[in-house]
Scaffold this active site. Structure first.
Site, short mmCIF file in Angstrom:
data_model
loop_
_atom_site.label_atom_id
_atom_site.label_comp_id
_atom_site.label_asym_id
_atom_site.label_seq_id
_atom_site.Cartn_x
_atom_site.Cartn_y
_atom_site.Cartn_z
CG MET A 19 -0.29 -4.66 5.04
SD MET A 19 0.97 -5.98 5.11
CE MET A 19 1.57 -5.76 6.81
CB CYS A 102 -6.41 0.41 -0.95
SG CYS A 102 -7.17 -1.24 -1.05
CE LYS A 141 1.80 2.42 1.07
NZ LYS A 141 1.05 1.22 1.40
CG HIS A 171 3.36 0.29 -3.34
ND1 HIS A 171 3.54 -0.74 -2.45
CD2 HIS A 171 3.38 -0.27 -4.57
CE1 HIS A 171 3.67 -1.88 -3.13
NE2 HIS A 171 3.58 -1.62 -4.42
CG ASN A 204 5.16 0.35 0.70
OD1 ASN A 204 4.08 0.27 0.14
ND2 ASN A 204 5.60 -0.61 1.47
CG ASP A 206 9.13 -5.11 -4.84
OD1 ASP A 206 8.04 -5.59 -4.50
OD2 ASP A 206 9.39 -4.80 -6.02
N GLY A 228 5.61 -3.93 4.34
CA GLY A 228 4.31 -4.56 4.43
C GLY A 228 4.39 -6.06 4.37
#
Length: 333
Positions: A19, A102, A141, A171, A204, A206, A228
């Site tokens: 992050m 990102c 990621k 994610h 990834n 929630d 995260g």
């Protein structure tokens, strides 16, 4: 035992998500102490690395106790990413990780991060070049896709595996969603359940409580979880999840003394790591979560986020310890 290449990461590893302006060494130290199995650096600009920019180069630094650790890089030029990967590998992490997730405009809008999800052939080519450039396991990621019409993650994950990645963290949102709505784990499960996939698949999005962690593990069958936002100001989330997965019981939330001590440690490490002003500024984002749920706290939070002197901040932490000594602590979730 889950392995990323030859790197053993635990039976059901909990990964600290990279992050920006959060997962620096002071924060990672606390997460490691409280049970995170795999660390990742903040994402590092490939252009910054190859130009030897101070801020980017500093992000390569880590401590031996953080291992296993991945250095994460981002960029939109294949040649720059290949060179940045080699520079990262020379810092001797356990893993080199590529950021294809990102969503922020100044990254994704330039074709880096999640922006590359609009050009899957380039994504695959870039990944292949990075794998060839380093002697470390390469991981990715990413997100489900750019938008609702381009959620091709099952095919994408398979193609990335075919060019040599050793693990993938997904994610459960598209780039267009940013962090809105709920993460959709069904496609993450589809990746995991693809019979051609042989590498670890980490979920990834929630995972903000032990109960949610157990639900994701049991429902979607992933190899581990990447956490995260739920860890910001609350590194205890890792130990609470591990205890709950192992016993079915909830650990007591951290005491006020634990919270103040963690906050103090974080702050003092940030001062040492980044210097006085930057250390003060960048720790401010964590205070709300360190003390979330404490009523009548506004006065102290205001002091913490407006003070520009280290002594004032440390004095405020001591005041908090005295003022709320008898208060029963609660979980932030």
């Amino acid at each position: 035992m889950v392995k990323i290449g030859a790197v053993e990461v635990g039976d059901f590893p909990l990964l600290l998500a990279p992050m920006e302006d959060v997962s620096d060494p002071p924060f990672r130290a606390l997460c490691k102490k409280h049970g995170a199995d795999v660390m990742f650096t903040e994402f590092i600009s490939s252009e910054g690395l190859i130009r030897d920019a101070g801020k980017s180069v500093q992000k390569l630094d880590f401590f031996e106790y953080e291992r296993p650790l991945g250095i994460q890089i981002f960029g939109n030029e294949i040649s720059s990413m290949r060179e940045a990967a080699a520079i990262s590998a020379a810092a001797n992490p356990d893993i080199v990780d590529i950021n294809y997730g990102c969503p922020v405009k100044n990254v994704a809008g330039k074709g880096a991060g999640a922006g590359i999800l609009r050009d899957i052939p380039k994504m695959v080519e870039m990944t292949a070049e990075i794998v060839k450039a380093v002697d470390k396991p390469v991981t990715v990621k990413t997100r489900l896709g750019w938008d609702e019409e381009s959620k091709h993650i099952v095919e994408v994950a398979e193609r990335l595996q075919d060019v040599g990645i050793q693990a993938i963290s997904i994610h459960g949102r598209t780039r267009k969603q940013m962090y809105k709505g709920s993460a959709d784990w069904s496609l993450i499960a589809d990746v995991k359940n693809n019979p051609r996939m042989k590498i670890p698949v980490f979920g990834n999005g929630d995972v903000d409580s032990p109960q949610k962690a157990l639900e994701m593990k049991n429902t979607y069958g992933v190899d581990g979880l990447m956490i995260g936002r739920a860890s910001i100001g609350y590194p205890w989330i890792f130990r609470e999840i591990k205890h709950y997965l192992n016993t079915g019981e909830m650990l007591a939330p951290p005491s006020l003394e634990e919270r103040v001590q963690a906050c103090r440690t974080h702050f003092e490490m940030a001062l040492d790591w980044k210097g006085t002003q930057l250390g003060i500024n960048e720790t401010r984002r964590h205070y709300t979560n360190y003390f979330k749920g404490i009523s009548h706290f506004k006065e102290y939070r205001t002091k913490l986020v407006t003070s520009n002197e280290p002594e004032e901040i440390l004095d405020t932490l001591n005041e908090i310890l005295e003022r709320f000594a008898d208060m029963e602590m609660a979980y932030p979730y």
